[in-house]
Scaffold this active site. Structure first.
Site, PDB file in Angstrom:
ATOM      1  CB  CYS A  59     -63.774  36.495  88.640  1.00 57.79           C
ATOM      2  SG  CYS A  59     -65.160  36.869  89.730  1.00 57.79           S
ATOM      3  CE  LYS A 103     -61.655  21.816  97.042  1.00 57.08           C
ATOM      4  NZ  LYS A 103     -60.583  22.590  97.745  1.00 57.08           N
TER       5      LYS A 103
END
Length: 493
Positions: free
Chosen positions: A287, A178
């Site tokens: 990140c 997804k």
């Protein structure tokens, strides 16, 4: 307004509309225009994708020899390389990532990861265990888990497709992926090439949709053996809870607040350039960004002005412009979130050294832009030093000595990446063990390689990606005992 293209879900080897017929708009963050409508997967679509993946695992994909899996991954790498320019332009248009960086990093790494794990497919093996019993052979098999659910973020969507599906497929699993609602386009383009490469239907399925609906169903589905997620701590915790009933094995990368330490003996030119890239590459939406610069106070007046000079020189504009170094943030919501931290910084007594606002130029007026922002934060306990802002927003804090630097660096909830700049070999090895992070860079920052483990400690996640560590994540070990000359035990008569 440009023509708006329509993109379907990819389930069972074919592109299909959502069962409900629902779609959602995909925006160009440079000008705020809708350039595509993507089919919106809901529970029924996720269920169909999982069923297709399960059939492929039990059938044609599961029956392929490792060598054949590797050939398909290698073919996919070649197709991505052959279509590289079109993919790069699509990625830049969807994300706001400057086109030259997409070509230099995202596209290259995507190809590299598929190539690396194409080779890994034939290197997965078990062990022979020395047994204390006579006449027995004990060995282990490393076997795939089954259907893997993967939820990838919006900051490097092309790269994350490769980072997730390549090792999962190499290990023999099938995938339901997804992509983020903001950035589904590159995942759907890779799906098209997966179809062209001739992968068995259902080996990979792509279902864009809302995290609260499609992502939640993927995390709870009883036929999903493992769930992989990159994103916020809060959503990662929700995913663990959702998968608890079926004891799903999680692989979570939940962000960071990377410290970047500049010692007095550092090569300042290299440290300035490295810090610029660590903090502002992809508009700071990474990140592993070095978003907390810690500078030894004895060189503050030499380092900070040089860094500011380079920040002011950054070219901000259309990501499809070859000269652009910083593009827009990926969404309007995120632009507003990043700018909200400017007010927080001011309330807490921090000093805005540069940026903290939109550029205010005609070229950027319709997009989701934020100037590269540098903020002096003398107190490392400030919110701007503790919370992941995930944008072009760097704090800079002085420290006096090595001990204080390590204390500040470790004084956050995260532990993904950390880096420092020094010419002291002893300090290099000493701090590499003291910094609480899954990855430590010395005289460098943000280096990644498909062979090197990637992951964090503390609130930065669970598990490791890349290299053989990720193969351990995507397989399970079976112990096999063969009694070739073994005399079974006898119960007393």
């Amino acid at each position: 307004m440009t023509d708006v293209e329509e993109r379907d879900l990819f389930i069972g080897g074919a592109f299909v509309p959502a069962a409900s017929g629902a779609t959602f708009p995909v925006y160009n963050p440079h000008n705020g225009e809708v350039f595509a409508n993507a089919a919106e997967a809901e529970v029924a679509d996720v269920d169909a994708a999982v069923d297709a993946a399960h059939r492929a695992f039990e059938g044609p994909w599961g029956k392929l020899a490792p060598k054949e899996r590797g050939k398909l991954l290698w073919k996919l790498a070649r197709l991505i390389q052959d279509h590289g320019e079109a993919i790069a332009r699509l990625e830049a248009k969807n994300t706001g990532h400057p086109i030259r960086d997409v070509r230099r990093f995202d596209l290259v790494r995507t190809v590299d990861w598929f190539e690396y794990f194409a080779g890994m497919a034939t290197k997965i093996q078990g062990d022979v265990i020395p047994s204390s019993f006579q006449g027995v052979l004990n060995y282990t098999l490393r076997e795939p888990l089954g259907v893997i659910g993967q939820i990838v973020p919006w900051n490097f969507p092309l790269m994350f497709v490769a980072w997730n599906i390549a090792p999962a497929l190499a290990a023999g699993n099938t995938v339901v992926l997804k992509p983020a609602e903001y950035t589904p386009m590159s995942a759907l383009e890779v799906a098209r090439l997966i179809q062209e490469a001739g992968f068995p239907p259902g080996a990979v399925n792509v279902v864009p949709g809302k995290g609260s609906v499609a992502g939640a169903r993927l995390a709870r589905h009883p036929d999903v053996a493992k769930i992989c997620f990159t994103g916020s701590v809060e959503v990662g915790q929700d995913i663990i809870r959702a998968g608890a009933d079926t004891l799903k094995k999680p692989l979570l990368e939940l962000g960071g607040k990377g410290p970047n330490l500049i010692f007095a003996d550092a090569d300042l030119g290299a440290a300035v350039q490295g810090s610029l890239f660590a903090g502002f590459h992809n508009q700071g939406q990474a990140c592993i960004a070095g978003s907390r610069i810690l500078v030894q106070d004895s060189i503050w007046d030499r380092f900070v002005p040089r860094l500011l000079e380079r920040i002011r020189s950054l070219r901000i504009g259309d990501p499809l412009d070859e000269t652009t170094q910083m593009g827009p943030l990926t969404s309007k919501d995120h632009q507003e979130r990043v700018l909200s931290y400017v007010d927080i910084a001011k309330r807490d007594g921090a000093e805005i050294l540069h940026g903290g606002k939109v550029p205010g130029t005609p070229e950027t007026s319709r997009g989701y832009y934020v100037l590269p922002t540098l903020v002096r934060a003398n107190d490392p306990r400030m919110r701007i030093c503790q919370e992941e802002i995930f944008g072009p927003f760097i704090t800079v804090t002085p420290f006096s000595d090595e001990g204080q630097a390590v204390e500040i660096a470790n004084g956050v909830p995260f532990g993904l990446g950390a880096g420092f700049w020094t010419q002291d070999l002893g300090r290099a090895h000493r701090l590499a063990t003291q910094l609480k992070a899954g990855m430590v860079w010395v005289n460098s920052y943000k280096l990644v390689d498909p062979a090197s483990p990637f992951g964090g400690s503390k609130m930065s996640g669970l598990g490791r990606e890349f290299g053989f560590e990720t193969i351990r994540e995507y397989t399970q070990v079976k112990s096999v005992w063969i009694g070739y000359d073994f005399q079974p035990w006898k119960w007393p008569e």
